[in-house]
Scaffold this motif. Structure first.
Motif, mmCIF file in Angstrom:
data_model
loop_
_atom_site.group_PDB
_atom_site.id
_atom_site.type_symbol
_atom_site.label_atom_id
_atom_site.label_comp_id
_atom_site.label_asym_id
_atom_site.label_seq_id
_atom_site.Cartn_x
_atom_site.Cartn_y
_atom_site.Cartn_z
ATOM 1 N N PRO A 153 0.804 -1.229 0.000
ATOM 2 C CA PRO A 153 0.000 0.000 0.000
ATOM 3 C C PRO A 153 0.836 1.276 0.000
ATOM 4 N N GLU A 154 1.967 1.269 0.722
ATOM 5 C CA GLU A 154 2.773 2.485 0.835
ATOM 6 C C GLU A 154 3.514 2.835 -0.457
ATOM 7 N N TRP A 155 3.441 1.980 -1.453
ATOM 8 C CA TRP A 155 4.100 2.261 -2.732
ATOM 9 C C TRP A 155 3.254 3.147 -3.642
ATOM 10 N N GLY A 156 2.034 3.490 -3.227
ATOM 11 C CA GLY A 156 1.144 4.239 -4.102
ATOM 12 C C GLY A 156 0.626 3.343 -5.210
ATOM 13 N N GLY A 157 0.048 3.944 -6.251
ATOM 14 C CA GLY A 157 -0.395 3.168 -7.408
ATOM 15 C C GLY A 157 -1.670 2.385 -7.221
ATOM 16 N N ALA A 158 -2.332 2.499 -6.050
ATOM 17 C CA ALA A 158 -3.594 1.789 -5.854
ATOM 18 C C ALA A 158 -4.686 2.449 -6.683
ATOM 19 N N LEU A 159 -5.519 1.646 -7.332
ATOM 20 C CA LEU A 159 -6.660 2.181 -8.059
ATOM 21 C C LEU A 159 -7.598 2.873 -7.075
ATOM 22 N N GLU A 160 -8.012 4.097 -7.407
ATOM 23 C CA GLU A 160 -8.958 4.848 -6.591
ATOM 24 C C GLU A 160 -10.261 5.030 -7.352
ATOM 25 N N LEU A 161 -11.363 4.677 -6.723
ATOM 26 C CA LEU A 161 -12.697 4.908 -7.275
ATOM 27 C C LEU A 161 -13.347 6.022 -6.457
ATOM 28 N N HIS A 162 -13.770 7.094 -7.110
ATOM 29 C CA HIS A 162 -14.268 8.287 -6.426
ATOM 30 C C HIS A 162 -15.759 8.490 -6.688
ATOM 31 N N ARG A 163 -16.426 9.029 -5.665
ATOM 32 C CA ARG A 163 -17.823 9.438 -5.845
ATOM 33 C C ARG A 163 -17.902 10.784 -6.553
ATOM 34 N N ASP A 164 -17.141 11.792 -6.066
ATOM 35 C CA ASP A 164 -17.163 13.119 -6.682
ATOM 36 C C ASP A 164 -15.871 13.849 -6.319
ATOM 37 N N PRO A 165 -14.850 13.784 -7.189
ATOM 38 C CA PRO A 165 -13.564 14.414 -6.852
ATOM 39 C C PRO A 165 -13.626 15.934 -6.815
ATOM 40 N N TYR A 166 -14.708 16.536 -7.325
ATOM 41 C CA TYR A 166 -14.841 17.989 -7.289
ATOM 42 C C TYR A 166 -15.293 18.502 -5.921
ATOM 43 N N ASP A 167 -15.846 17.629 -5.089
ATOM 44 C CA ASP A 167 -16.416 18.041 -3.803
ATOM 45 C C ASP A 167 -15.861 17.143 -2.701
ATOM 46 N N ALA A 168 -14.854 17.644 -1.978
ATOM 47 C CA ALA A 168 -14.224 16.852 -0.917
ATOM 48 C C ALA A 168 -15.209 16.510 0.193
ATOM 49 N N GLY A 169 -16.267 17.334 0.340
ATOM 50 C CA GLY A 169 -17.226 17.081 1.406
ATOM 51 C C GLY A 169 -18.061 15.832 1.197
ATOM 52 N N VAL A 170 -18.282 15.452 -0.052
ATOM 53 C CA VAL A 170 -19.117 14.279 -0.323
ATOM 54 C C VAL A 170 -18.328 13.150 -0.981
ATOM 55 N N ASP A 171 -17.082 13.424 -1.350
ATOM 56 C CA ASP A 171 -16.310 12.406 -2.054
ATOM 57 C C ASP A 171 -16.093 11.176 -1.174
ATOM 58 N N GLU A 172 -16.258 10.033 -1.775
ATOM 59 C CA GLU A 172 -15.984 8.750 -1.134
ATOM 60 C C GLU A 172 -14.996 8.017 -2.028
ATOM 61 N N VAL A 173 -13.916 7.496 -1.437
ATOM 62 C CA VAL A 173 -12.859 6.876 -2.226
ATOM 63 C C VAL A 173 -12.680 5.430 -1.786
ATOM 64 N N VAL A 174 -12.735 4.539 -2.745
ATOM 65 C CA VAL A 174 -12.432 3.121 -2.513
ATOM 66 C C VAL A 174 -11.106 2.825 -3.195
ATOM 67 N N GLU A 175 -10.153 2.247 -2.445
ATOM 68 C CA GLU A 175 -8.840 1.933 -2.993
ATOM 69 C C GLU A 175 -8.707 0.434 -3.223
ATOM 70 N N VAL A 176 -8.070 0.084 -4.339
ATOM 71 C CA VAL A 176 -7.854 -1.313 -4.700
ATOM 72 C C VAL A 176 -6.381 -1.483 -5.045
ATOM 73 N N LEU A 177 -5.649 -2.281 -4.261
ATOM 74 C CA LEU A 177 -4.238 -2.526 -4.559
ATOM 75 C C LEU A 177 -4.114 -3.310 -5.867
ATOM 76 N N PRO A 178 -3.116 -2.982 -6.691
ATOM 77 C CA PRO A 178 -2.948 -3.664 -7.985
ATOM 78 C C PRO A 178 -2.183 -4.986 -7.835
ATOM 79 N N LEU A 179 -2.736 -5.917 -7.075
ATOM 80 C CA LEU A 179 -2.041 -7.160 -6.748
ATOM 81 C C LEU A 179 -2.056 -8.146 -7.917
ATOM 82 N N PHE A 180 -1.132 -9.080 -7.866
ATOM 83 C CA PHE A 180 -0.988 -10.074 -8.927
ATOM 84 C C PHE A 180 -2.269 -10.889 -9.112
#
Length: 310
Positions: A153-180
């Motif tokens: 995880p600390e290497w960065g590069g995880a896929l991020e799925l966002h609800r609304d990147p324009y509005d930090a107040g409502v944005d929800e982010v799901v991260e997915v590590l790019p594992l083998f």
């Protein structure tokens, strides 16, 4: 060909389908062990060399990302994978998971194929182009298979799925590590915002890269409520990290991150200017053609009147 898919996946289709339908911030699923492990390992071992792909940035200079769109041309396991993903059985399986029937495979792999990202590379949050540039099909799904053993995880590069990147107040982010051999399938809509943060590898892994195979699927029609005006990829520039406050002392890592942010923003700006120039040229060409056509018609009428006067 279906034996290239992990048999355990076939036994979980209904479970995966239910998870896809209920997922937030938009419909998606994560399937570990998607391919037969041996086949996935052979894909990794035969992954095309970085320099052989399209690895030029907006300035035409070598950059940190390389793509090979025509996957079939790589031969070997990649040609076999191409046979798999175009098969009716595979398309039906993906359609069953996502609830989207009549999926179409793109033999041109426009924007897809093999993707490789090096140290320092990021992908700004964006929504994808919504129509295939040649067939005009509706883009419906992204299917990505990652090929990165031991990614942390600390290497960065995880896929991020966002609800609304324009509005930090409502944005929800799901991260997915790019594992083998991890597969992610997500719908492509006017709100399926996604990207990944800058890759920052430790010194002992400095030569590692983030590798994946990206497959995009289409349909000829789409529900009217889900359609939008034709557009190319739409990016949202990342904001400055929260640690950048008055009095904060920049480190070399901070300077590198700022350079990457500015470079990315400049790249988006240049791309938009090129798009404006293209549209302006089309408008001017159309206007000139109309004027020329009107002049030809007037000249023809003038000649007819002179001929009649004689």
């Amino acid at each position: 060909m279906q034996d290239l898919i992990n048999p355990a996946v076939a036994g979980r289709i209904d479970e995966i389908r239910d998870g896809f339908a209920q997922a937030e911030p938009f419909r998606h699923c994560v399937i570990d062990g998607f391919l037969d492990d041996g086949f996935a390992q052979r894909l990794l071992e035969r992954f095309p060399d970085f320099e052989r792909g399209n690895h030029l940035n907006e300035d035409g200079h070598p950059g940190g990302k390389s793509t090979h769109e025509r996957m079939r041309d790589q031969g070997g396991e990649f040609a076999i994978l191409d046979e798999l993903v175009r098969s009716r059985e595979f398309l039906a399986m993906v359609g069953r998971i996502t609830g989207i029937p009549d999926l179409l495979y793109d033999p041109m792999y426009f924007g897809g194929g093999t993707h490789e990202n090096r140290q320092g590379q990021a992908l700004d949050v964006h929504i994808d182009f919504n129509h295939h540039p040649l067939t005009r099909w509706h883009r419906r799904l992204n299917l990505i298979v990652y090929l990165n053993p031991g990614w942390q995880p600390e290497w960065g590069g995880a896929l991020e799925l966002h609800r609304d990147p324009y509005d930090a107040g409502v944005d929800e982010v799901v991260e997915v590590l790019p594992l083998f051999n991890r597969c992610v399938i997500f719908e492509t809509t006017e709100r399926s915002w996604h990207g990944f943060r800058r890759i920052t590898l430790p010194p002992e892994r400095a030569g590692a890269t983030r590798r994946s195979v990206a497959l995009y699927f289409y349909t000829e029609e789409r529900p009217a409520a889900e359609t939008g005006p034709t557009h190319s990829t739409v990016y949202v520039d990342r904001t400055l990290p929260d640690r950048f406050v008055p009095g904060y002392t920049l480190t070399r890592t901070d300077r590198d991150e700022l350079d990457a942010l500015v470079t990315s923003q400049n790249g988006h700006t240049r791309r938009l200017y090129r798009e404006i120039e293209r549209l302006q040229a089309e408008l001017e060409s159309t206007a000139l053609n109309r004027v020329a056509g009107a002049l030809r018609q007037r000249w023809a009428r003038y000649r007819m009147r002179r001929g009649a006067a004689r």
